[in-house]
Enzyme design. Structure first.
Site, short mmCIF file in Angstrom:
data_model
loop_
_atom_site.label_atom_id
_atom_site.label_comp_id
_atom_site.label_asym_id
_atom_site.label_seq_id
_atom_site.Cartn_x
_atom_site.Cartn_y
_atom_site.Cartn_z
N ASP A 9 60.82 67.57 1.99
CA ASP A 9 61.43 66.87 3.11
C ASP A 9 60.74 65.51 3.25
O ASP A 9 59.63 65.33 2.74
CB ASP A 9 61.22 67.73 4.37
CG ASP A 9 61.60 67.01 5.64
OD1 ASP A 9 62.73 66.49 5.70
OD2 ASP A 9 60.76 66.95 6.57
N ASP A 11 61.09 62.90 6.55
CA ASP A 11 60.61 62.61 7.91
C ASP A 11 59.69 63.69 8.44
O ASP A 11 60.06 64.86 8.50
CB ASP A 11 61.80 62.46 8.87
CG ASP A 11 62.56 61.16 8.66
OD1 ASP A 11 61.97 60.22 8.10
OD2 ASP A 11 63.74 61.10 9.04
N ASP A 214 58.80 70.42 7.60
CA ASP A 214 58.15 70.54 8.91
C ASP A 214 59.07 71.08 10.00
O ASP A 214 58.59 71.41 11.08
CB ASP A 214 57.61 69.18 9.36
CG ASP A 214 58.72 68.21 9.75
OD1 ASP A 214 59.71 68.11 8.99
OD2 ASP A 214 58.62 67.59 10.81
#
Ligand SMILES: [Mg+2]
Length: 274
Positions: A9, A11, A214
């Site tokens: 991922d 961001d 996250d």
């Protein structure tokens, strides 16, 4: 022998949640790349954003955009392309979802039932305010091809109802770091698995997949990977990963956490040296 491929991922994972920098992770991804371990971005971001970021970071790999909606391959890729990969702007696109124009058409009647603000309602200034992105970055972020980000302005109960309504229309709503994203019947996990099969085909070896994320929209990818790593967030608790009690969580946030995770896995797998 098994080959490692990293899916990450962006961001809040490779990129710092507040400053969007990836630099603290540079030694780790450079060590991975030097050892022939591809770092594949798997993000809710757009193709335009990822192309610019890859250039800035010096990476040249296939990437997955808009929460698993499409896989893009560099024009000079040596990977075996599927017959339905479309040449587009010097790249190849494998579509795993539906175009954004179709999503907007399906969403239109739901505006009467629920209160939300879509990216298509926002100008660049509003997007800059909501994301903290610079103007040029916000313009790239608004170039969505396969999804519609929403700011939810209704109740949590209404959100659940909306998820059900979208589900009946074969759309999904996933929670990202700042927006909810309406996407087709795709997710980051399915897209990762699809691309892993392509690598498998090319390498001819078994592949070990490492995934880093996250947020909620990373759960499918983390669940489907061999080595899942949650990167700690400065703004929210880590999501639950069903049936994966062994999942590790980094002690640092963002790119520092990313470096910590990748360094430990490279060592564990006996790959390269840092
Ligand atoms: Mg994230």
């Amino acid at each position: 022998m098994s080959r490692l491929v990293i899916f990450t991922d962006l961001d809040g994972t490779l990129l710092d949640h507040h400053t969007y920098t990836a630099e603290p992770a540079r030694p780790a991804w450079e060590a991975a790349e030097a050892a022939g371990v591809p770092c594949v971005f798997n993000t809710s971001k757009t193709r335009a954003e990822v192309e610019q970021l890859q250039e800035k970071l010096g990476l040249h790999e296939p990437f997955i955009v808009e929460n698993g909606a499409a896989v893009w391959f560099p024009g000079d890729t040596e990977l075996p392309l599927p017959p339905d990969a479309r040449p587009t702007d010097g790249l190849y696109c494998k579509l795993l979802s539906i175009p954004r124009t179709e999503i907007l058409e399906i969403l239109a009647p739901l505006r009467h039932r629920f209160r939300f603000r879509g990216l298509s309602d926002m100008g660049v200034n509003e997007l800059m305010e909501r994301t903290g992105l610079e103007r040029q970055q916000a313009i790239l972020a608004s170039q969505r091809e396969f999804s519609e980000p929403l700011v939810w302005m209704d109740t949590e109960d209404a959100l659940k109802e909306c998820v059900e309504a979208l589900d009946a229309l074969n759309l999904r709503l996933v929670r990202g770091g700042r927006f909810h994203h309406v996407i087709g019947a795709c997710d980051k996990g399915q897209a990762m698995s699809w691309l892993l099969a392509v690598y498998q085909n090319a390498f001819g070896d078994a592949i070990t997949s490492m995934a880093l994320g996250d947020s909620e929209n990373d759960v499918d990818m983390l669940s489907a990977s061999d080595i899942p790593f949650l990167v700690r967030s400065p703004v929210h608790a880590p999501p639950e990963i069903p049936d994966r009690p062994e999942v590790c969580i980094t002690s640092h946030c963002g790119p520092e956490g990313w470096a910590e995770a990748v360094t430990s896995v490279l060592e564990q797998e006996g790959i390269g040296s840092l």
